[in-house]
Design a protein around this motif. Structure first.
Motif, PDB file in Angstrom:
ATOM      1  N   ILE A  22       0.812  -1.105   0.046  1.00  0.00           N
ATOM      2  CA  ILE A  22      -0.165   0.194  -0.155  1.00  0.00           C
ATOM      3  C   ILE A  22       0.969   1.278  -0.189  1.00  0.00           C
ATOM      4  CG2 ILE A  22      -1.641   1.533   1.267  1.00  0.00           C
ATOM      5  CD1 ILE A  22      -2.697  -1.197   2.318  1.00  0.00           C
ATOM      6  N   LEU A  23       2.001   1.254   0.769  1.00  0.00           N
ATOM      7  CA  LEU A  23       2.775   2.412   0.878  1.00  0.00           C
ATOM      8  C   LEU A  23       3.415   2.869  -0.537  1.00  0.00           C
ATOM      9  CD1 LEU A  23       4.408   4.667   2.397  1.00  0.00           C
ATOM     10  CD2 LEU A  23       6.018   2.813   3.035  1.00  0.00           C
ATOM     11  N   ALA A  24       3.849   1.726  -1.171  1.00  0.00           N
ATOM     12  CA  ALA A  24       4.508   2.134  -2.437  1.00  0.00           C
ATOM     13  C   ALA A  24       3.412   2.717  -3.485  1.00  0.00           C
ATOM     14  CB  ALA A  24       4.882   0.731  -3.185  1.00  0.00           C
ATOM     15  N   VAL A  25       2.153   2.328  -3.276  1.00  0.00           N
ATOM     16  CA  VAL A  25       1.016   3.166  -4.275  1.00  0.00           C
ATOM     17  C   VAL A  25       0.900   4.418  -3.463  1.00  0.00           C
ATOM     18  CG1 VAL A  25      -1.088   3.267  -4.963  1.00  0.00           C
ATOM     19  CG2 VAL A  25       0.033   0.986  -5.060  1.00  0.00           C
ATOM     20  N   LEU A  26       0.656   4.513  -2.242  1.00  0.00           N
ATOM     21  CA  LEU A  26       0.339   5.784  -1.712  1.00  0.00           C
ATOM     22  C   LEU A  26       1.600   6.861  -1.942  1.00  0.00           C
ATOM     23  CD1 LEU A  26      -1.339   5.052   1.872  1.00  0.00           C
ATOM     24  CD2 LEU A  26      -2.424   5.554  -0.700  1.00  0.00           C
ATOM     25  N   ALA A  27       2.718   6.541  -1.924  1.00  0.00           N
ATOM     26  CA  ALA A  27       3.737   7.320  -2.145  1.00  0.00           C
ATOM     27  C   ALA A  27       3.744   8.060  -3.380  1.00  0.00           C
ATOM     28  CB  ALA A  27       5.368   6.514  -2.134  1.00  0.00           C
ATOM     29  N   GLN A  28       3.198   7.565  -4.477  1.00  0.00           N
ATOM     30  CA  GLN A  28       2.959   8.011  -5.820  1.00  0.00           C
ATOM     31  C   GLN A  28       1.714   9.038  -5.660  1.00  0.00           C
ATOM     32  OE1 GLN A  28       3.351   5.363  -9.086  1.00  0.00           O
ATOM     33  NE2 GLN A  28       5.105   4.448  -8.121  1.00  0.00           N
ATOM     34  N   ALA A  29       0.544   8.252  -5.348  1.00  0.00           N
ATOM     35  CA  ALA A  29      -0.777   8.845  -5.346  1.00  0.00           C
ATOM     36  C   ALA A  29      -0.950  10.150  -4.381  1.00  0.00           C
ATOM     37  CB  ALA A  29      -1.866   7.677  -4.853  1.00  0.00           C
ATOM     38  N   PHE A  30      -0.127  10.157  -3.375  1.00  0.00           N
ATOM     39  CA  PHE A  30      -0.184  11.138  -2.229  1.00  0.00           C
ATOM     40  C   PHE A  30       0.798  12.127  -2.450  1.00  0.00           C
ATOM     41  CE2 PHE A  30      -3.137   8.756   0.803  1.00  0.00           C
ATOM     42  CZ  PHE A  30      -4.134   8.713   0.019  1.00  0.00           C
ATOM     43  N   ALA A  31       1.799  11.848  -3.558  1.00  0.00           N
ATOM     44  CA  ALA A  31       3.215  12.916  -3.480  1.00  0.00           C
ATOM     45  C   ALA A  31       2.760  14.470  -3.539  1.00  0.00           C
ATOM     46  CB  ALA A  31       3.857  12.362  -4.879  1.00  0.00           C
ATOM     47  N   ASP A  32       1.687  14.725  -4.080  1.00  0.00           N
ATOM     48  CA  ASP A  32       1.350  16.124  -4.183  1.00  0.00           C
ATOM     49  C   ASP A  32       0.209  16.578  -3.027  1.00  0.00           C
ATOM     50  OD1 ASP A  32      -0.875  14.901  -5.234  1.00  0.00           O
ATOM     51  OD2 ASP A  32      -0.964  16.263  -6.935  1.00  0.00           O
ATOM     52  N   ARG A  33      -0.061  15.708  -2.099  1.00  0.00           N
ATOM     53  CA  ARG A  33      -0.979  15.622  -1.244  1.00  0.00           C
ATOM     54  C   ARG A  33      -0.258  16.285   0.040  1.00  0.00           C
ATOM     55  NH1 ARG A  33      -4.826  17.052  -3.523  1.00  0.00           N
ATOM     56  NH2 ARG A  33      -3.282  17.803  -5.212  1.00  0.00           N
ATOM     57  N   ARG A  34      -1.033  17.027   1.188  1.00  0.00           N
ATOM     58  CA  ARG A  34      -0.526  17.592   2.381  1.00  0.00           C
ATOM     59  C   ARG A  34      -1.114  17.006   3.536  1.00  0.00           C
ATOM     60  NH1 ARG A  34       3.010  17.479  -0.580  1.00  0.00           N
ATOM     61  NH2 ARG A  34       4.328  19.124  -1.358  1.00  0.00           N
ATOM     62  N   HIS A  35      -2.535  16.747   3.537  1.00  0.00           N
ATOM     63  CA  HIS A  35      -3.272  16.408   4.624  1.00  0.00           C
ATOM     64  C   HIS A  35      -4.170  15.396   4.593  1.00  0.00           C
ATOM     65  CE1 HIS A  35      -5.284  18.561   8.598  1.00  0.00           C
ATOM     66  NE2 HIS A  35      -4.924  17.470   8.648  1.00  0.00           N
ATOM     67  N   VAL A  36      -4.063  14.344   4.944  1.00  0.00           N
ATOM     68  CA  VAL A  36      -4.832  12.998   4.544  1.00  0.00           C
ATOM     69  C   VAL A  36      -5.894  12.624   5.654  1.00  0.00           C
ATOM     70  CG1 VAL A  36      -4.664  10.588   4.063  1.00  0.00           C
ATOM     71  CG2 VAL A  36      -2.870  12.039   3.080  1.00  0.00           C
ATOM     72  N   LEU A  37      -7.062  12.130   5.513  1.00  0.00           N
ATOM     73  CA  LEU A  37      -7.910  11.895   6.462  1.00  0.00           C
ATOM     74  C   LEU A  37      -8.084  10.224   6.297  1.00  0.00           C
ATOM     75  CD1 LEU A  37     -10.126  12.188   8.690  1.00  0.00           C
ATOM     76  CD2 LEU A  37     -11.791  12.563   7.012  1.00  0.00           C
ATOM     77  N   GLU A  38      -7.684   9.716   7.249  1.00  0.00           N
ATOM     78  CA  GLU A  38      -7.950   8.333   7.258  1.00  0.00           C
ATOM     79  C   GLU A  38      -9.217   7.805   7.725  1.00  0.00           C
ATOM     80  OE1 GLU A  38      -5.835   3.903   8.369  1.00  0.00           O
ATOM     81  OE2 GLU A  38      -5.222   5.667   9.447  1.00  0.00           O
ATOM     82  N   ILE A  39     -10.001   7.308   6.912  1.00  0.00           N
ATOM     83  CA  ILE A  39     -11.466   6.913   7.545  1.00  0.00           C
ATOM     84  C   ILE A  39     -11.606   5.477   7.950  1.00  0.00           C
ATOM     85  CG2 ILE A  39     -13.904   6.787   6.945  1.00  0.00           C
ATOM     86  CD1 ILE A  39     -13.742   9.015   5.213  1.00  0.00           C
ATOM     87  N   GLY A  40     -11.632   4.992   9.037  1.00  0.00           N
ATOM     88  CA  GLY A  40     -11.829   3.471   9.553  1.00  0.00           C
ATOM     89  C   GLY A  40     -10.219   3.281  10.147  1.00  0.00           C
ATOM     90  N   SER A  41      -9.724   3.824  10.898  1.00  0.00           N
ATOM     91  CA  SER A  41      -8.298   3.519  11.282  1.00  0.00           C
ATOM     92  C   SER A  41      -8.358   2.272  11.966  1.00  0.00           C
ATOM     93  CB  SER A  41      -7.646   4.749  11.911  1.00  0.00           C
ATOM     94  OG  SER A  41      -7.629   6.108  11.370  1.00  0.00           O
ATOM     95  N   GLY A  42      -9.103   1.737  12.288  1.00  0.00           N
ATOM     96  CA  GLY A  42      -9.034   0.382  12.953  1.00  0.00           C
ATOM     97  C   GLY A  42      -8.343   0.137  14.088  1.00  0.00           C
ATOM     98  N   THR A  43      -7.287  -0.570  14.003  1.00  0.00           N
ATOM     99  CA  THR A  43      -6.369  -1.099  15.004  1.00  0.00           C
ATOM    100  C   THR A  43      -5.359   0.353  15.291  1.00  0.00           C
ATOM    101  OG1 THR A  43      -4.886  -1.943  13.753  1.00  0.00           O
ATOM    102  CG2 THR A  43      -6.470  -3.420  14.958  1.00  0.00           C
TER     103      THR A  43
END
Length: 207
Positions: A22-43
């Motif tokens: 997942i990190l490998a994808v997010l590093a690209q998808a969120f490269a130009d993002r600054r503030h992420v909301l994780e919905i359903g953080s679970g554990t």
């Protein structure tokens, strides 16, 4: 590899297994993002893994109140300066939390919660993400009306036996729902164990 469960902390082996892909994808998808909301953080395991590895982001966790203690316990064990304590977010009725979020991440939620709550997740994201905002959705999906593997078929049966309102969703239904809220599929990444990571962008920008 099976991780050793830290004593006194909630634990998901699936989280441990899927974090690196997942990190490998997010590093690209969120490269130009600054503030992420994780919905359903679970554990809370995903937040403590992703935040220090994506230091350009503020990673805001959120979940139902009953999961906050476990999330905070993981944060205490693995603190990061860009990791935020959980906000209350119940798709049944919570408003969008305060904050200038330009991305949303949710993992293993769409097949767990009832379809009306999936609809609300997309409605909230489409209404509150800015133009160009990114929604990343991880989990199993069906394609062309069918399961992608026997293991997903068995998992879906287990889910529905536990809660008839849950179950693996159809990609086509997710794409149609996203379109109704101004979110266009940008990338559909194949992931281990017959999962996917969908990257959608508000405003219809294409890769």
């Amino acid at each position: 590899m099976t991780a050793i469960q830290p004593p006194g902390l909630p634990f998901s082996q699936a989280c441990e297994n899927n974090q690196a892909p997942i990190l490998a994808v997010l590093a690209q998808a969120f490269a130009d993002r600054r503030h992420v909301l994780e919905i359903g953080s679970g554990t809370g395991q995903h937040g403590v893994y992703f935040a220090p590895r994506l230091p350009h982001l503020v990673w805001q966790t959120s979940d139902l109140a009953e999961n906050h203690a476990g999330i905070r316990a993981w944060h205490a064990r693995h603190p990061a300066p860009n990791l935020r304590p959980p906000l209350l977010l119940d798709l049944q009725g919570s408003d969008w939390p305060p904050g200038a979020f330009d991305a949303v991440f949710t993992s293993n939620t769409t097949h767990i919660v009832a379809w009306p709550l999936v609809q609300r997740l997309f409605a909230l994201s489409g209404a509150h993400l800015p133009p160009g905002g990114v929604l990343a959705v991880y989990g199993p999906f069906n394609y062309g009306g069918g399961f992608t593997s026997d293991s997903n078929r068995a998992f879906d049966a287990w889910l529905r036996a536990r809660d008839p309102a849950s179950g693996i969703r159809h990609f086509e239904d997710i794409a149609a729902l996203a379109a109704r809220h101004g979110l266009a599929p940008e990338r559909d990444h194949a992931m281990p164990a017959n999962n996917r990571l969908l990257v959608l962008r508000r405003g219809g920008a294409q890769a």
